[in-house]
Design an enzyme around this catalytic site. Structure first.
Site, mmCIF file in Angstrom:
data_model
loop_
_atom_site.group_PDB
_atom_site.id
_atom_site.type_symbol
_atom_site.label_atom_id
_atom_site.label_comp_id
_atom_site.label_asym_id
_atom_site.label_seq_id
_atom_site.Cartn_x
_atom_site.Cartn_y
_atom_site.Cartn_z
ATOM 1 N N GLY A 92 3.365 2.419 1.700
ATOM 2 C CA GLY A 92 2.779 1.666 0.611
ATOM 3 C C GLY A 92 3.668 0.812 0.191
ATOM 4 N N LYS A 113 12.722 -0.281 1.199
ATOM 5 C CA LYS A 113 11.835 0.366 0.492
ATOM 6 C C LYS A 113 11.874 -0.126 -0.933
ATOM 7 C CE LYS A 113 11.328 5.248 -1.239
ATOM 8 N NZ LYS A 113 11.524 6.523 -1.148
ATOM 9 N N GLY A 126 3.678 -1.314 -4.745
ATOM 10 C CA GLY A 126 4.639 -1.507 -3.704
ATOM 11 C C GLY A 126 5.967 -1.918 -4.091
ATOM 12 N N ASP A 252 3.879 14.442 4.807
ATOM 13 C CA ASP A 252 4.085 12.905 4.989
ATOM 14 C C ASP A 252 5.584 12.614 4.804
ATOM 15 O OD1 ASP A 252 2.691 13.429 2.493
ATOM 16 O OD2 ASP A 252 3.631 11.744 2.071
HETATM 17 P P1 AMP Z 1 5.885 9.414 -2.026
HETATM 18 O O1 AMP Z 1 5.450 10.774 -2.580
HETATM 19 O O2 AMP Z 1 6.988 8.702 -2.771
HETATM 20 O O3 AMP Z 1 6.579 10.067 -0.699
HETATM 21 O O4 AMP Z 1 4.655 8.713 -1.449
HETATM 22 C C1 AMP Z 1 3.506 8.977 -0.965
HETATM 23 C C2 AMP Z 1 2.610 7.948 -0.652
HETATM 24 O O5 AMP Z 1 2.336 7.070 -1.674
HETATM 25 C C3 AMP Z 1 3.118 7.084 0.389
HETATM 26 O O6 AMP Z 1 2.179 6.785 1.297
HETATM 27 C C4 AMP Z 1 3.938 6.007 -0.142
HETATM 28 O O7 AMP Z 1 4.121 4.782 0.352
HETATM 29 C C5 AMP Z 1 2.919 5.640 -1.473
HETATM 30 N N1 AMP Z 1 3.563 5.101 -2.518
HETATM 31 C C6 AMP Z 1 4.436 5.768 -3.585
HETATM 32 N N2 AMP Z 1 4.889 4.992 -4.417
HETATM 33 C C7 AMP Z 1 4.061 3.805 -4.420
HETATM 34 C C8 AMP Z 1 4.100 2.380 -4.986
HETATM 35 N N3 AMP Z 1 4.816 2.193 -6.164
HETATM 36 N N4 AMP Z 1 3.466 1.493 -4.264
HETATM 37 C C9 AMP Z 1 2.737 1.645 -3.320
HETATM 38 N N5 AMP Z 1 2.560 2.923 -2.521
HETATM 39 C C10 AMP Z 1 3.474 3.821 -2.969
HETATM 40 MG MG MG Z 2 6.966 9.642 1.186
#
Ligand code: AMP
Ligand code: MG
Length: 489
Positions: A92, A113, A126, A252
């Site tokens: 994301g 990132k 994003g 994930d």
């Molecule tokens: P995480 O918990 O950070 O591993 O993220 C879980 C999911 O949420 C993944 O698919 C990330 O890409 C998405 N994600 C987390 N933060 C953001 C953000 N600020 N913008 C877009 N997608 C996000």
């Molecule tokens: Mg993640």
């Protein structure tokens, strides 16, 4: 050593079927500047560290200038989050620029990132904030310094864009390096969509690139599952032995090559507490420190299930036990080494558990206690040197020390050699939350990034004494309230 232009970029993932990813252009940060550059990570891609001084470097890591051969994509994945299946996640906010092959013929993913929206951003913006990129950057280097497999980071940049979390915060991009960013969830998405041909293609891709000794074998998928179970078990054993909690062990965030991936609200324990929860949003403690081995088991069941169309049912069933054995064996080995023991004797596990229980009851700093235990002297009637000052329950400690002394005698342990061995496996320095927080505050308040650099260098070598850095080995000062880390990053 290469210049930027000499980096050999490719993106083998884009040769997989188009359902695996979406092509996307990074959204650069306005007015970017370099926050920190990691020469140790640059060496992984043969990049000359001097290159970081060039304006083109900033343009490259800001996603503004694409190098030849790079083909930016966001990859598709799904995953179980807090036990519930989420059918579509994907990158994301991370954009894979491509892979660089170094002179040792290793392939490194280069990922930005926080480089803007992708088709998988869902409700997100994003972006990543400087605070969390500093934490990920430093922890990756700390884990690497500790000998724990992990993603690495090449650098952090920040720019003139504020990002809203609980408050406005400066946006940043972390340039992450890894052999691959493929996750358990990358397999799960094709399993749950019943796209078994894609599942097989993914498994072959992972085998060919990351488990090449299995390539072409009839039993390669079983071999893959077995190796993932073993690597994951060994990885989590290392987390437990060093007292580290990931915080969000969703499928994930579990790497298919058994490296620590996706640093969020992670934490190193200070005083030993099996119930340690580092993630403010983890209300029920699903990912508490002591639950990590069980969650790993749960996650191995999930990847085994996802591979079930390719693997015999009996191997699917066996995978969690393979994981458990790998974890328990490695954990026992690591804890024996932490006590300086060379041999394995009946009762060693009890000696470890009893020490941990004493630490827990006395709120003793985990890292400090093991480091000080190296100074134990068998010929001294007390033998405990400074350790006694850490424990309120002196009798309990005396009782334990007598057993430790007998155990050392049973293998004719030599104090000086044991001391050297223990100091090579019990770190003096870990990334304590308050240390990371201090570096973050300096960065946010004054754009002063020197503390990030100081910690990076220190944590890359956590087993040595660093003269003048004694304060960095101290447990959380009692006057400091513990820092709670939120999931928002
Ligand atoms: P995480 O918990 O950070 O591993 O993220 C879980 C999911 O949420 C993944 O698919 C990330 O890409 C998405 N994600 C987390 N933060 C953001 C953000 N600020 N913008 C877009 N997608 C996000
Ligand atoms: Mg993640």
């Amino acid at each position: 050593m290469s210049t930027l232009e000499q980096l050999r970029f490719d993106n083998t993932y884009t040769r997989l079927p188009s359902v695996f990813y979406q092509r996307v252009r990074p959204t650069p940060l306005p007015n970017p500047h370099l926050v920190s550059f990691n020469a140790a990570a640059a060496a992984l891609i043969d990049l000359d560290p001097q290159e970081s001084q060039r304006p083109e470097f900033l343009a490259f890591v800001n996603g503004d200038m694409l190098l030849p051969g790079s083909d930016p994509i966001a990859t598709l994945y799904a995953g179980h989050q807090f036990g519930h299946y989420v059918p579509q996640l994907g990158d994301g906010r991370a954009i894979l620029l491509g892979e660089i092959r170094n002179s040792r013929d290793e392939k490194w993913d280069v990922q930005l990132k926080g480089a803007g929206l992708t088709p998988f951003s869902r409700d997100g913006d994003g972006r990543a904030v400087l605070r969390s990129t500093i934490r990920e950057y430093l922890c990756g280097e700390a884990m690497h310094g500790l000998g724990i497999p992990t993603t690495r980071s090449l650098c952090i940049i920040s720019g003139n864009e504020m990002v809203w979390r609980e408050q406005p915060e400066p946006g940043a991009i972390l340039v992450r390096l890894a052999p691959t960013h493929i996750r358990f969830g990358t397999f799960e998405v094709f399993y749950y969509r019943r796209q078994f041909e894609e599942l097989r293609i993914l498994a072959d891709y992972v085998i060919d690139h990351h488990y090449p000794h299995l390539s072409g074998r009839d039993d390669r998928y079983t071999g893959l599952l077995h190796e993932v179970a073993v690597r994951t078990g060994q990885l989590i054993a290392q987390w437990q032995a060093v007292g580290w909690a990931h915080g969000v062990m969703n499928t994930d965030n579990m790497s298919i090559v058994g490296i620590t991936l996706d640093y969020g609200p992670f934490g190193f324990m200070e005083y030993f507490d099996p119930g340690f929860i580092c993630n403010h949003s983890d209300r029920y403690g699903r990912y508490a420190f002591q639950n990590q081995p069980d969650i790993g088991y749960w996650n191995i069941r999930a990847i085994a299930q996802a591979l079930s169309p390719l693997v015999a049912p009996s191997d699917v069933q066996a995978a969690p036990d393979v994981y458990e054995h790998a974890l328990l064996d490695r954990y026992a080995e690591l804890m024996r080494a932490k006590l300086g023991l060379l041999e394995s004797h009946v009762g060693d596990d009890k000696l470890v558990t009893d020490l941990l229980n004493l630490m827990h009851a006395n709120r003793v700093d985990y890292t400090t206690c093991f480091r000080m235990l190296a100074e134990f002297r068998q010929d001294d009637p007390d033998g405990l040197a400074g350790i006694r000052t850490l424990f309120k329950d002196s009798d309990g400690l005396t009782w334990w020390a007598e057993r430790y002394r007998a155990r050392l005698a049973a293998e004719k342990s030599i104090d000086e050699e044991r001391r050297r061995r223990m100091n090579a496996v019990n770190p003096k320095y870990i990334l304590r939350n308050y240390l990371a927080q201090h570096a973050i505050e300096q960065a946010l308040r004054h754009r002063d990034y020197t503390e990030i650099e100081r910690l990076r260098v220190l944590l890359a070598d956590p087993y040595s004494d660093h003269p003048g850095m004694e304060d960095y080995a101290r447990p959380l000062p009692p006057e400091c309230p513990p820092i709670i880390v939120s999931c928002s990053s």
